[in-house]
Design a protein around this motif. Sequence first.
Motif, PDB file in Angstrom:
ATOM      1  N   HIS A 101       0.810  -1.222   0.000  1.00 20.06           N
ATOM      2  CA  HIS A 101       0.000   0.000   0.000  1.00 20.06           C
ATOM      3  C   HIS A 101       0.839   1.267   0.000  1.00 20.06           C
ATOM      4  O   HIS A 101       0.353   2.344   0.270  1.00 20.06           O
ATOM      5  CB  HIS A 101      -0.960  -0.010   1.190  1.00 20.06           C
ATOM      6  N   THR A 102       2.103   1.128  -0.316  1.00 20.54           N
ATOM      7  CA  THR A 102       2.947   2.321  -0.430  1.00 20.54           C
ATOM      8  C   THR A 102       2.424   3.170  -1.592  1.00 20.54           C
ATOM      9  O   THR A 102       2.183   2.648  -2.686  1.00 20.54           O
ATOM     10  CB  THR A 102       4.410   1.913  -0.723  1.00 20.54           C
ATOM     11  N   VAL A 103       2.219   4.430  -1.312  1.00 23.14           N
ATOM     12  CA  VAL A 103       1.653   5.289  -2.353  1.00 23.14           C
ATOM     13  C   VAL A 103       2.782   5.951  -3.139  1.00 23.14           C
ATOM     14  O   VAL A 103       3.584   6.702  -2.584  1.00 23.14           O
ATOM     15  CB  VAL A 103       0.739   6.362  -1.717  1.00 23.14           C
ATOM     16  N   THR A 104       2.849   5.644  -4.403  1.00 26.44           N
ATOM     17  CA  THR A 104       3.866   6.287  -5.248  1.00 26.44           C
ATOM     18  C   THR A 104       3.191   6.813  -6.503  1.00 26.44           C
ATOM     19  O   THR A 104       2.097   6.380  -6.868  1.00 26.44           O
ATOM     20  CB  THR A 104       4.957   5.274  -5.687  1.00 26.44           C
ATOM     21  N   ASN A 105       3.862   7.718  -7.162  1.00 22.19           N
ATOM     22  CA  ASN A 105       3.400   8.252  -8.453  1.00 22.19           C
ATOM     23  C   ASN A 105       1.993   8.839  -8.363  1.00 22.19           C
ATOM     24  O   ASN A 105       1.240   8.826  -9.326  1.00 22.19           O
ATOM     25  CB  ASN A 105       3.466   7.159  -9.533  1.00 22.19           C
ATOM     26  N   GLN A 106       1.637   9.299  -7.165  1.00 26.38           N
ATOM     27  CA  GLN A 106       0.366  10.024  -7.039  1.00 26.38           C
ATOM     28  C   GLN A 106       0.663  11.525  -6.944  1.00 26.38           C
ATOM     29  O   GLN A 106       1.767  11.927  -6.594  1.00 26.38           O
ATOM     30  CB  GLN A 106      -0.413   9.550  -5.810  1.00 26.38           C
ATOM     31  N   VAL A 107      -0.316  12.320  -7.231  1.00 28.14           N
ATOM     32  CA  VAL A 107      -0.109  13.761  -7.409  1.00 28.14           C
ATOM     33  C   VAL A 107      -0.435  14.490  -6.098  1.00 28.14           C
ATOM     34  O   VAL A 107      -1.463  14.200  -5.485  1.00 28.14           O
ATOM     35  CB  VAL A 107      -1.041  14.239  -8.547  1.00 28.14           C
ATOM     36  N   PRO A 108       0.398  15.428  -5.659  1.00 29.00           N
ATOM     37  CA  PRO A 108       0.044  16.195  -4.458  1.00 29.00           C
ATOM     38  C   PRO A 108      -1.110  17.139  -4.774  1.00 29.00           C
ATOM     39  O   PRO A 108      -1.317  17.507  -5.934  1.00 29.00           O
ATOM     40  CB  PRO A 108       1.325  16.984  -4.154  1.00 29.00           C
ATOM     41  N   PRO A 109      -1.885  17.535  -3.741  1.00 32.65           N
ATOM     42  CA  PRO A 109      -2.997  18.457  -4.024  1.00 32.65           C
ATOM     43  C   PRO A 109      -2.485  19.790  -4.572  1.00 32.65           C
ATOM     44  O   PRO A 109      -1.373  20.213  -4.218  1.00 32.65           O
ATOM     45  CB  PRO A 109      -3.682  18.639  -2.664  1.00 32.65           C
ATOM     46  N   LEU A 110      -3.282  20.386  -5.424  1.00 33.58           N
ATOM     47  CA  LEU A 110      -2.915  21.701  -5.976  1.00 33.58           C
ATOM     48  C   LEU A 110      -3.331  22.771  -4.972  1.00 33.58           C
ATOM     49  O   LEU A 110      -4.463  23.278  -5.004  1.00 33.58           O
ATOM     50  CB  LEU A 110      -3.616  21.904  -7.328  1.00 33.58           C
ATOM     51  N   VAL A 111      -2.449  23.087  -4.049  1.00 28.96           N
ATOM     52  CA  VAL A 111      -2.713  24.116  -3.021  1.00 28.96           C
ATOM     53  C   VAL A 111      -1.440  24.926  -2.802  1.00 28.96           C
ATOM     54  O   VAL A 111      -0.373  24.553  -3.286  1.00 28.96           O
ATOM     55  CB  VAL A 111      -3.153  23.490  -1.670  1.00 28.96           C
ATOM     56  N   GLY A 112      -1.609  26.049  -2.082  1.00 26.45           N
ATOM     57  CA  GLY A 112      -0.445  26.876  -1.750  1.00 26.45           C
ATOM     58  C   GLY A 112       0.042  27.685  -2.931  1.00 26.45           C
ATOM     59  O   GLY A 112       1.240  27.877  -3.128  1.00 26.45           O
ATOM     60  N   TYR A 113      -0.888  28.137  -3.752  1.00 29.91           N
ATOM     61  CA  TYR A 113      -0.477  29.000  -4.870  1.00 29.91           C
ATOM     62  C   TYR A 113      -1.424  30.186  -4.967  1.00 29.91           C
ATOM     63  O   TYR A 113      -2.465  30.235  -4.304  1.00 29.91           O
ATOM     64  CB  TYR A 113      -0.427  28.197  -6.180  1.00 29.91           C
ATOM     65  N   ASP A 114      -1.026  31.150  -5.803  1.00 26.08           N
ATOM     66  CA  ASP A 114      -1.797  32.385  -5.964  1.00 26.08           C
ATOM     67  C   ASP A 114      -2.644  32.231  -7.237  1.00 26.08           C
ATOM     68  O   ASP A 114      -2.124  32.311  -8.349  1.00 26.08           O
ATOM     69  CB  ASP A 114      -0.807  33.554  -6.070  1.00 26.08           C
ATOM     70  N   VAL A 115      -3.929  31.984  -7.041  1.00 28.21           N
ATOM     71  CA  VAL A 115      -4.822  31.665  -8.162  1.00 28.21           C
ATOM     72  C   VAL A 115      -4.884  32.816  -9.170  1.00 28.21           C
ATOM     73  O   VAL A 115      -5.052  32.597 -10.366  1.00 28.21           O
ATOM     74  CB  VAL A 115      -6.238  31.318  -7.627  1.00 28.21           C
ATOM     75  N   PHE A 116      -4.704  34.036  -8.697  1.00 28.68           N
ATOM     76  CA  PHE A 116      -4.766  35.184  -9.613  1.00 28.68           C
ATOM     77  C   PHE A 116      -3.484  35.306 -10.436  1.00 28.68           C
ATOM     78  O   PHE A 116      -3.512  35.258 -11.663  1.00 28.68           O
ATOM     79  CB  PHE A 116      -5.027  36.479  -8.831  1.00 28.68           C
ATOM     80  N   ASN A 117      -2.338  35.431  -9.767  1.00 30.55           N
ATOM     81  CA  ASN A 117      -1.101  35.711 -10.515  1.00 30.55           C
ATOM     82  C   ASN A 117      -0.582  34.495 -11.282  1.00 30.55           C
ATOM     83  O   ASN A 117       0.202  34.650 -12.221  1.00 30.55           O
ATOM     84  CB  ASN A 117      -0.031  36.253  -9.560  1.00 30.55           C
ATOM     85  N   ALA A 118      -1.029  33.290 -10.888  1.00 28.51           N
ATOM     86  CA  ALA A 118      -0.611  32.102 -11.640  1.00 28.51           C
ATOM     87  C   ALA A 118      -1.319  32.038 -12.997  1.00 28.51           C
ATOM     88  O   ALA A 118      -0.946  31.239 -13.851  1.00 28.51           O
ATOM     89  CB  ALA A 118      -0.922  30.844 -10.837  1.00 28.51           C
ATOM     90  N   ASP A 119      -2.318  32.866 -13.176  1.00 29.03           N
ATOM     91  CA  ASP A 119      -3.157  32.817 -14.377  1.00 29.03           C
ATOM     92  C   ASP A 119      -2.810  34.013 -15.267  1.00 29.03           C
ATOM     93  O   ASP A 119      -3.309  35.118 -15.073  1.00 29.03           O
ATOM     94  CB  ASP A 119      -4.622  32.859 -13.932  1.00 29.03           C
TER      95      ASP A 119
END
Length: 373
Positions: A6-24
């Motif tokens: 059950h080791t979790v590998t190759n899964q994606v971290p949540p998309l958090v901790g960014y600036d939704v405005f300036n990233a766009d």
Amino acid sequence: MAATTHTVTNQVPPLVGYDVFNADRALAEGVERHSAPALLDETRAELTALGRTAGSAAAQEWGAQANEFPPKLRTHDRYGNRIDEVDFHPAWHQVLGQAVSAGLTDAWGRPGGHLRRAAGFFVWTQVEAGNGCPVSMTHAAVPALRAEPDLAAEWEPRLTSHRYEPGLRPAARKAGALFGMGMTEKQGGSDVRANTTGARPLDTEGEYLLTGHKWFCSAPMCDGFLVLAQAPGGLTCFLVPRVLDDGTRNVFLIQRLKDKLGNRSNASGEVEFDGTWARRVGEEGRGVRTIIEMVAATRLDCVLGSAALMRQSVAQAVHHATYREAFGGALIDKPLMRNVLADLALESEAATTLALRLASAYDVIGSGGGGGG
Ligand SMILES: Cc1cc2nc3c(=O)[nH]c(=O)nc-3n(C[C@H](O)[C@H](O)[C@H](O)COP(=O)(O)OP(=O)(O)OC[C@H]3O[C@@H](n4cnc5c(N)ncnc54)[C@H](O)[C@@H]3O)c2cc1C
């Protein structure tokens, strides 16, 4: 030993901790393109603050919870008294409260207000889309209410307020209020001329009692509603408050909440009126002409909200492809995957650009006060 499978590998971290405005980039450049130069720094600063909140792990969790725990109708209290209230998960109040305090109902008469609000609405939709319904209707009610200057003077400061005050109390005792809209009936959705809800004038000027049903009345926890009903002079627009000035509750019988596929965090109800007190907005017989100001502004938000959901989908897809590996490399490096993502990004940027162009037009035609957009 079993746990090792059950080791979790190759899964994606949540998309958090960014600036939704300036990233766009499409969004940030659209704001720059349409903003008056003198307002740009202030607008950017507001949107950056909102963008960081929107991208935070906490806000993204509120958005998820508000949809996981949908609203519940409470028609009666435990003693059998009719109360017609809607219970929401605390995450919903966080999401809607942040939207109101970020000024997402406050654009009319503020220089560059529609562009700033539109970009903010775009950012906040990427936290949670359902709260956009009451936010949009509250913002959109303002130009329709201006058909009746006394009512506008009374309600506009509450609707454009940055204070979120849930709960049913007389509006005069609240620093901020929310608005909804009741047009659709069972026998007629688009065709509102088929409305059968009746409006009987009282002796006092501009006051009526409404009797009838509304088949789709979203955000029934709001403080007031613009409603269409048949007066002696034809289909007319009315303001229906949930609570009357003396503190008693207006007759607003929520029959049930809709079981919806989308927009689940937000309550939408079927409502009966039975001698419900209302104030006329605009002339008798001019109901569609009056309420169309509200309808049109909510449609601008349909454009913004849809474009924002497209953007959030692209952001999630690119993020996923950046971390997920297949056949010896990250998905984002696979030529065919890049084609697909580029195609999505192009559509999304076009939608963003068009939505901001539309919103900025409201700053030109909607800032004058009389009649709005
Ligand atoms: C999530 C949600 C929230 C809502 N919230 C509210 C609310 O808060 N207040 C409110 O009053 N209503 C609300 N509505 C109802 C909404 O306004 C109606 O669904 C809408 O007006 C369409 O009416 P209808 O569904 O009865 O479709 P109909 O009017 O029966 O139309 C059926 C189909 O025919 C098409 N059509 C209609 N007229 C024409 C025409 N002249 N030419 C060509 N095609 C046409 C329509 O586009 C539609 O595809 C909400 C609906 C949803 C799904």
